[in-house]
Design a protein around this motif. Structure first.
Motif, PDB file in Angstrom:
ATOM      1  N   VAL A  41       0.038  -3.035 -22.916  1.00  0.00           N
ATOM      2  CA  VAL A  41       0.287  -3.019 -21.476  1.00  0.00           C
ATOM      3  C   VAL A  41       0.611  -4.386 -20.895  1.00  0.00           C
ATOM      4  CG1 VAL A  41      -1.101  -0.967 -21.045  1.00  0.00           C
ATOM      5  CG2 VAL A  41      -2.164  -3.211 -20.941  1.00  0.00           C
ATOM      6  N   GLU A  42       0.542  -5.433 -21.689  1.00  0.00           N
ATOM      7  CA  GLU A  42       0.821  -6.767 -21.169  1.00  0.00           C
ATOM      8  C   GLU A  42       2.184  -6.791 -20.474  1.00  0.00           C
ATOM      9  OE1 GLU A  42      -0.919  -9.976 -21.666  1.00  0.00           O
ATOM     10  OE2 GLU A  42      -2.595  -8.637 -22.035  1.00  0.00           O
ATOM     11  N   ALA A  57      -3.787 -10.711 -20.280  1.00  0.00           N
ATOM     12  CA  ALA A  57      -4.985 -11.229 -20.939  1.00  0.00           C
ATOM     13  C   ALA A  57      -6.277 -10.682 -20.325  1.00  0.00           C
ATOM     14  CB  ALA A  57      -4.974 -12.751 -20.913  1.00  0.00           C
ATOM     15  N   GLY A  58      -6.316  -9.382 -20.078  1.00  0.00           N
ATOM     16  CA  GLY A  58      -7.524  -8.755 -19.566  1.00  0.00           C
ATOM     17  C   GLY A  58      -7.664  -8.754 -18.058  1.00  0.00           C
ATOM     18  N   THR A  59      -6.742  -9.386 -17.340  1.00  0.00           N
ATOM     19  CA  THR A  59      -6.797  -9.361 -15.878  1.00  0.00           C
ATOM     20  C   THR A  59      -5.691  -8.461 -15.332  1.00  0.00           C
ATOM     21  OG1 THR A  59      -5.390 -11.314 -15.617  1.00  0.00           O
ATOM     22  CG2 THR A  59      -7.770 -11.687 -15.725  1.00  0.00           C
ATOM     23  N   PHE A  60      -5.968  -7.890 -14.193  1.00  0.00           N
ATOM     24  CA  PHE A  60      -5.069  -6.929 -13.556  1.00  0.00           C
ATOM     25  C   PHE A  60      -4.880  -7.333 -12.096  1.00  0.00           C
ATOM     26  CE2 PHE A  60      -4.874  -3.196 -10.788  1.00  0.00           C
ATOM     27  CZ  PHE A  60      -3.754  -2.555 -11.273  1.00  0.00           C
ATOM     28  N   THR A  61      -3.643  -7.356 -11.618  1.00  0.00           N
ATOM     29  CA  THR A  61      -3.360  -7.580 -10.196  1.00  0.00           C
ATOM     30  C   THR A  61      -2.240  -6.647  -9.758  1.00  0.00           C
ATOM     31  OG1 THR A  61      -1.772  -9.345 -10.650  1.00  0.00           O
ATOM     32  CG2 THR A  61      -4.024 -10.021 -10.157  1.00  0.00           C
ATOM     33  N   THR A  62      -2.288  -6.252  -8.501  1.00  0.00           N
ATOM     34  CA  THR A  62      -1.202  -5.484  -7.889  1.00  0.00           C
ATOM     35  C   THR A  62      -0.757  -6.256  -6.659  1.00  0.00           C
ATOM     36  OG1 THR A  62      -2.046  -3.371  -8.662  1.00  0.00           O
ATOM     37  CG2 THR A  62      -0.566  -3.302  -6.791  1.00  0.00           C
ATOM     38  N   HIS A  63       0.564  -6.416  -6.530  1.00  0.00           N
ATOM     39  CA  HIS A  63       1.081  -7.176  -5.395  1.00  0.00           C
ATOM     40  C   HIS A  63       2.366  -6.559  -4.867  1.00  0.00           C
ATOM     41  CE1 HIS A  63       4.056  -9.185  -8.022  1.00  0.00           C
ATOM     42  NE2 HIS A  63       3.078  -9.148  -8.903  1.00  0.00           N
ATOM     43  N   THR A  64       2.728  -6.962  -3.657  1.00  0.00           N
ATOM     44  CA  THR A  64       3.955  -6.468  -3.033  1.00  0.00           C
ATOM     45  C   THR A  64       5.142  -7.257  -3.561  1.00  0.00           C
ATOM     46  OG1 THR A  64       3.774  -8.016  -1.198  1.00  0.00           O
ATOM     47  CG2 THR A  64       2.723  -5.868  -0.905  1.00  0.00           C
ATOM     48  N   SER A  73      -7.070  -6.508  -7.377  1.00  0.00           N
ATOM     49  CA  SER A  73      -7.239  -7.297  -8.595  1.00  0.00           C
ATOM     50  C   SER A  73      -8.423  -6.743  -9.368  1.00  0.00           C
ATOM     51  CB  SER A  73      -7.448  -8.776  -8.265  1.00  0.00           C
ATOM     52  OG  SER A  73      -8.655  -8.946  -7.550  1.00  0.00           O
ATOM     53  N   GLY A  74      -8.505  -7.125 -10.621  1.00  0.00           N
ATOM     54  CA  GLY A  74      -9.603  -6.656 -11.447  1.00  0.00           C
ATOM     55  C   GLY A  74      -9.386  -6.992 -12.895  1.00  0.00           C
ATOM     56  N   THR A  75     -10.004  -6.199 -13.744  1.00  0.00           N
ATOM     57  CA  THR A  75      -9.901  -6.389 -15.183  1.00  0.00           C
ATOM     58  C   THR A  75      -9.472  -5.079 -15.835  1.00  0.00           C
ATOM     59  OG1 THR A  75     -12.222  -5.809 -15.511  1.00  0.00           O
ATOM     60  CG2 THR A  75     -11.713  -8.156 -15.194  1.00  0.00           C
ATOM     61  N   TYR A  76      -8.989  -5.198 -17.065  1.00  0.00           N
ATOM     62  CA  TYR A  76      -8.660  -3.995 -17.827  1.00  0.00           C
ATOM     63  C   TYR A  76      -9.088  -4.202 -19.268  1.00  0.00           C
ATOM     64  CZ  TYR A  76      -4.661  -6.316 -19.980  1.00  0.00           C
ATOM     65  OH  TYR A  76      -3.873  -7.173 -20.702  1.00  0.00           O
ATOM     66  N   SER A  77      -9.292  -3.093 -19.939  1.00  0.00           N
ATOM     67  CA  SER A  77      -9.605  -3.143 -21.366  1.00  0.00           C
ATOM     68  C   SER A  77      -8.917  -1.976 -22.060  1.00  0.00           C
ATOM     69  CB  SER A  77     -11.125  -3.098 -21.603  1.00  0.00           C
ATOM     70  OG  SER A  77     -11.669  -1.921 -21.057  1.00  0.00           O
ATOM     71  N   MET A  78      -8.579  -2.210 -23.306  1.00  0.00           N
ATOM     72  CA  MET A  78      -7.964  -1.176 -24.127  1.00  0.00           C
ATOM     73  C   MET A  78      -9.089  -0.374 -24.770  1.00  0.00           C
ATOM     74  SD  MET A  78      -4.679  -1.763 -23.779  1.00  0.00           S
ATOM     75  CE  MET A  78      -4.012  -0.678 -25.011  1.00  0.00           C
ATOM     76  N   VAL A  79      -9.232   0.874 -24.360  1.00  0.00           N
ATOM     77  CA  VAL A  79     -10.259   1.749 -24.923  1.00  0.00           C
ATOM     78  C   VAL A  79      -9.823   2.228 -26.305  1.00  0.00           C
ATOM     79  CG1 VAL A  79     -11.531   3.899 -24.580  1.00  0.00           C
ATOM     80  CG2 VAL A  79     -11.025   2.421 -22.626  1.00  0.00           C
ATOM     81  N   SER A  80      -8.538   2.492 -26.432  1.00  0.00           N
ATOM     82  CA  SER A  80      -7.929   2.851 -27.713  1.00  0.00           C
ATOM     83  C   SER A  80      -6.495   2.332 -27.676  1.00  0.00           C
ATOM     84  CB  SER A  80      -7.975   4.370 -27.939  1.00  0.00           C
ATOM     85  OG  SER A  80      -7.128   5.033 -27.021  1.00  0.00           O
ATOM     86  N   ALA A  81      -5.715   2.685 -28.680  1.00  0.00           N
ATOM     87  CA  ALA A  81      -4.333   2.184 -28.753  1.00  0.00           C
ATOM     88  C   ALA A  81      -3.481   2.622 -27.571  1.00  0.00           C
ATOM     89  CB  ALA A  81      -3.679   2.637 -30.051  1.00  0.00           C
ATOM     90  N   ASN A  82      -3.843   3.745 -26.936  1.00  0.00           N
ATOM     91  CA  ASN A  82      -3.029   4.225 -25.815  1.00  0.00           C
ATOM     92  C   ASN A  82      -3.842   4.583 -24.570  1.00  0.00           C
ATOM     93  OD1 ASN A  82      -4.194   6.479 -26.912  1.00  0.00           O
ATOM     94  ND2 ASN A  82      -2.366   7.741 -26.815  1.00  0.00           N
TER      95      ASN A  82
END
Length: 124
Positions: A41-42, A57-64, A73-82
């Motif tokens: 998802v990078e 790199a594990g951080t998430f942001t949404t912007h206009t 903003s926040g964080t994300y993690s890969m629970v599995s390959a998809n």
């Protein structure tokens, strides 16, 4: 006349054989690096409203797109390959939520928020 014709034919044959590469005279041209399709998802993703979400790199942001204002903003993690889990704070609503996304292709994420809202993100 036959001698002239023979000499002309031999000269033409010699000129043509100079164009043929029998290998070893020079190395083959370098192979171009093949472009690999992006995986994971990078990178940058957009939704149907034109908002841009960035996974890095594990951080998430949404912007206009117009003013580049950060909306969440926040964080994300890969629970599995998809399967991706996002823990997000909305800077507009001042709320926290968890979003699960399925990477259904290298260019599309289908997501569901903990409130049940469904949306898709497409790779930019």
């Amino acid at each position: 006349m036959k001698i002239r014709t023979s000499i002309a034919l031999l000269a033409a044959a010699a000129a043509l054989s100079a164009c043929v590469d029998f290998g070893g005279s020079r190395p083959p041209p370098a192979m171009r690096a093949s472009v690999q399709p992006q995986t994971g998802v990078e990178g940058n993703w957009s939704d149907a409203n034109g908002l841009i979400s960035t996974f890095q790199a594990g951080t998430f942001t949404t912007h206009t797109t117009d003013s580049n204002s950060v909306l969440a903003s926040g964080t994300y993690s890969m629970v599995s390959a998809n399967l991706i889990e996002i823990n997000m704070t909305s800077l507009v609503r001042k709320t926290q939520s968890k979003i699960n996304c399925a990477l259904i292709s290298p260019s599309q994420l289908n997501c569901t928020s903990d409130a049940g809202k469904q949306f898709s993100l497409n790779r930019r």
